[in-house]
Motif scaffolding. Structure first.
Motif, mmCIF file in Angstrom:
data_model
loop_
_atom_site.group_PDB
_atom_site.id
_atom_site.type_symbol
_atom_site.label_atom_id
_atom_site.label_comp_id
_atom_site.label_asym_id
_atom_site.label_seq_id
_atom_site.Cartn_x
_atom_site.Cartn_y
_atom_site.Cartn_z
ATOM 1 N N VAL A 158 36.873 37.914 23.759
ATOM 2 C CA VAL A 158 36.445 39.156 23.105
ATOM 3 C C VAL A 158 37.688 39.929 22.687
ATOM 4 O O VAL A 158 38.550 40.227 23.514
ATOM 5 N N MET A 159 37.747 40.259 21.382
ATOM 6 C CA MET A 159 38.862 41.027 20.844
ATOM 7 C C MET A 159 38.323 42.357 20.331
ATOM 8 O O MET A 159 37.700 42.420 19.271
ATOM 9 N N TYR A 160 38.571 43.414 21.093
ATOM 10 C CA TYR A 160 38.130 44.741 20.679
ATOM 11 C C TYR A 160 39.031 45.260 19.549
ATOM 12 O O TYR A 160 40.051 44.635 19.223
ATOM 13 N N PRO A 161 38.677 46.386 18.896
ATOM 14 C CA PRO A 161 39.408 46.832 17.706
ATOM 15 C C PRO A 161 40.913 46.948 17.917
ATOM 16 O O PRO A 161 41.389 47.387 18.965
ATOM 17 N N GLY A 172 42.554 32.082 28.118
ATOM 18 C CA GLY A 172 41.525 31.456 28.950
ATOM 19 C C GLY A 172 40.122 31.911 28.610
ATOM 20 O O GLY A 172 39.908 32.975 28.012
ATOM 21 N N ASP A 173 39.132 31.103 29.004
ATOM 22 C CA ASP A 173 37.720 31.439 28.788
ATOM 23 C C ASP A 173 37.417 32.834 29.347
ATOM 24 O O ASP A 173 37.889 33.198 30.432
ATOM 25 N N GLY A 174 36.601 33.579 28.603
ATOM 26 C CA GLY A 174 36.153 34.871 29.113
ATOM 27 C C GLY A 174 37.210 35.954 29.144
ATOM 28 O O GLY A 174 37.062 36.943 29.861
ATOM 29 N N THR A 188 46.672 33.854 29.277
ATOM 30 C CA THR A 188 45.824 34.613 30.196
ATOM 31 C C THR A 188 45.079 33.634 31.093
ATOM 32 O O THR A 188 44.784 32.509 30.684
ATOM 33 N N PRO A 189 44.750 34.047 32.312
ATOM 34 C CA PRO A 189 44.104 33.124 33.243
ATOM 35 C C PRO A 189 42.622 32.907 32.952
ATOM 36 O O PRO A 189 42.017 31.981 33.489
ATOM 37 N N GLY A 190 42.038 33.779 32.155
ATOM 38 C CA GLY A 190 40.610 33.671 31.866
ATOM 39 C C GLY A 190 39.781 34.553 32.786
ATOM 40 O O GLY A 190 40.214 34.939 33.878
ATOM 41 N N LEU A 212 29.855 39.400 27.248
ATOM 42 C CA LEU A 212 29.158 38.408 26.423
ATOM 43 C C LEU A 212 27.651 38.495 26.576
ATOM 44 O O LEU A 212 26.909 38.262 25.615
ATOM 45 N N ALA A 213 27.187 38.817 27.763
ATOM 46 C CA ALA A 213 25.744 38.917 28.001
ATOM 47 C C ALA A 213 25.118 40.046 27.205
ATOM 48 O O ALA A 213 23.921 40.016 26.913
#
Length: 218
Positions: A158-161, A172-174, A188-190, A212-213
Motif C-alpha cells: 500500500v502506497m499512500y499519497p 515485503g508482502d503487506g 522492508t520485512p513485510g 487491505l481488508a
C-alpha cells in the motif's frame, strides 16, 4: 461478462476511438477501430476481475465515467493489444490518452498484477518493476528505477499519497508506506507500516490494522 453501466460494447469502442482521434489527429491509424475491436473483451475481462475485487466498487459493473476504473481499463487494453499485436504506435496513443485524461504514467509494456487499486490517479508514475497482487497506490506516488535497477514489490503493498519506492528495494508482502515516505534502495520485512525517521531514515513497525481488508474482497 462485465456489464457496462452507460454504453454498449460497440458504443464504448466508438467513444474510445473518438477520444484517440481527438487527442492524436495525425491520421496514422485509420484502422484503429478494427485493430482494437478483438481486444476489447479480453481487456474488459481483466478489468472486471479487478473491479470485482474492490469493496467500494459494484461487482460486475464498469462505469467509463468513473475515472479510476477508466484508468485501469486503458492500461489493460493497451497491455492486451501490445502483447497480442506488438502495435507500438497505437499502444503509445492509448498510453498517452491515459496520461492526458488521468494524469498517470503507466506504460503499456509494464506488467501490472491481476488486481490493483488506484485511489486517485493524478501524479502516479510506474516504472518497469515487479508488482505483486493487490497493490494499492494513491496520488503523487512513484515507483522508479535507480541506475537502471527497479524495485520488487510483494503482494498487498500500500502506497499512500506522496510516497515513493525507488531502486533496488525488496518490499515485503503487506508493507504499508505512510504518507510522504520514500524507500530508496531499502528493503522492508513485510507486514509492517513504514514511517519517516530522523535524518532521512525510515522506521518499520508492525501494522496495527489490515488496510487491505478495507479495500479488497479478499
Amino acid at each position: 461478462m462485465t456489464k457496462l453501466v452507460h454504453l454498449t460494447h460497440a458504443e464504448l469502442l466508438h467513444y474510445l476511438v473518438r477520444q484517440l482521434e481527438h487527442f492524436f489527429p495525425d491520421g496514422l491509424d485509420p484502422d484503429a477501430r478494427e485493430v482494437l475491436r478483438p481486444h476489447m473483451d479480453p481487456a474488459l475481462a481483466r478489468l472486471g476481475h479487478c473491479i470485482d475485487a474492490v469493496r467500494m466498487w459494484k461487482p460486475g459493473e464498469f462505469d467509463h465515467l468513473h475515472s479510476s476504473q477508466y484508468t485501469i481499463f486503458l492500461y489493460y487494453l493497451a497491455n492486451t493489444v501490445w502483447k497480442a499485436t506488438g502495435n507500438r504506435r497505437l499502444c503509445a496513443k492509448l498510453f498517452g490518452l491515459n496520461k492526458a485524461l488521468n494524469g498517470i504514467d503507466l506504460f503499456y509494456e509494464i506488467e501490472m498484477p491481476p488486481v490493483f487499486f488506484i485511489g486517485h490517479s493524478v501524479g502516479i508514475v510506474f516504472a518497469k518493476a515487479t508488482y505483486g497482487n493487490h497493490l494499492v497506490i494513491y496520488q503523487n506516488s512513484t515507483v522508479g528505477k535507480n541506475h537502471g535497477v527497479g524495485p520488487v514489490l510483494g503482494d498487498g503493498v500500500v502506497m499512500y499519497p506522496g510516497t515513493a519506492i525507488i531502486g533496488g528495494c525488496q518490499v515485503g508482502d503487506g508493507t504499508v508506506l505512510s504518507q510522504g515516505v520514500s524507500l530508496i534502495n531499502t528493503d522492508t520485512p513485510g507486514h509492517c507500516t513504514v514511517y519517516a525517521g530522523q535524518g532521512g531514515a525510515v522506521v518499520c513497525k508492525p501494522s496495527r490494522r489490515d488496510v487491505l481488508a478495507d479495500i479488497f474482497r479478499l
